[in-house]
Design an enzyme around this catalytic site. Sequence first.
Site, PDB file in Angstrom:
ATOM      1  N   LYS A   1       0.846  -1.186   0.000  1.00  0.00           N
ATOM      2  CA  LYS A   1       0.000   0.000   0.000  1.00  0.00           C
ATOM      3  C   LYS A   1       0.891   1.250   0.000  1.00  0.00           C
ATOM      4  O   LYS A   1       1.866   1.302   0.750  1.00  0.00           O
ATOM      5  CB  LYS A   1      -0.883  -0.006   1.247  1.00  0.00           C
TER       6      LYS A   1
ATOM      7  N   ALA B   1       2.430   4.711   0.890  1.00  0.00           N
ATOM      8  CA  ALA B   1       2.470   5.503   2.112  1.00  0.00           C
ATOM      9  C   ALA B   1       1.655   6.773   1.880  1.00  0.00           C
ATOM     10  O   ALA B   1       1.479   7.215   0.741  1.00  0.00           O
ATOM     11  CB  ALA B   1       3.912   5.858   2.461  1.00  0.00           C
ATOM     12  N   ASN B   2       1.131   7.326   2.911  1.00  0.00           N
ATOM     13  CA  ASN B   2       0.361   8.572   2.849  1.00  0.00           C
ATOM     14  C   ASN B   2      -0.956   8.432   2.116  1.00  0.00           C
ATOM     15  O   ASN B   2      -1.529   9.426   1.702  1.00  0.00           O
ATOM     16  CB  ASN B   2       1.171   9.711   2.223  1.00  0.00           C
ATOM     17  N   CYS B   3      -1.437   7.202   1.911  1.00  0.00           N
ATOM     18  CA  CYS B   3      -2.761   6.998   1.324  1.00  0.00           C
ATOM     19  C   CYS B   3      -3.676   6.509   2.437  1.00  0.00           C
ATOM     20  O   CYS B   3      -3.366   5.541   3.108  1.00  0.00           O
ATOM     21  CB  CYS B   3      -2.735   5.960   0.202  1.00  0.00           C
ATOM     22  N   LEU B   4      -4.771   7.174   2.608  1.00  0.00           N
ATOM     23  CA  LEU B   4      -5.706   6.787   3.659  1.00  0.00           C
ATOM     24  C   LEU B   4      -6.454   5.531   3.288  1.00  0.00           C
ATOM     25  O   LEU B   4      -6.641   5.161   2.215  1.00  0.00           O
ATOM     26  CB  LEU B   4      -6.681   7.931   3.933  1.00  0.00           C
TER      27      LEU B   4
END
EC number: 2.8.1.-
Length: 106
Positions: free
Chosen positions: A101, A103-106
């Site tokens: 996934k 990083a920095n993706c909700l």
Amino acid sequence: MTDKNLALDEEGYLLNLQDWTPELANQLAQELELELTDAHWEIITLLREFYQEFEVSPAMRPLVKAVSKKLGAEKGRSIYLMTLFPGSPPKLAAKIAGLPKPANCL
């Protein structure tokens, strides 16, 4: 349906990147109700190359920048990526590409 022996995290991302195959990508896409076209594969291939170079899955901004640089400004737009991978293009495309996934993706 994906192979039951595949190790996935709680969000469905592959834990062992070596398990990824194009056939698995098609299975994952079907589970996500996507039919992969050549346009999807351009992005998936780009993502896998990006990961090999930087060892990270790109969030939206770096993804758009990488797509623009490699495939041109017309494809390097968030709206284009949203049409291919609805919702969150970086997360959805990374999942199908067998990458962690972003990083920095909700």
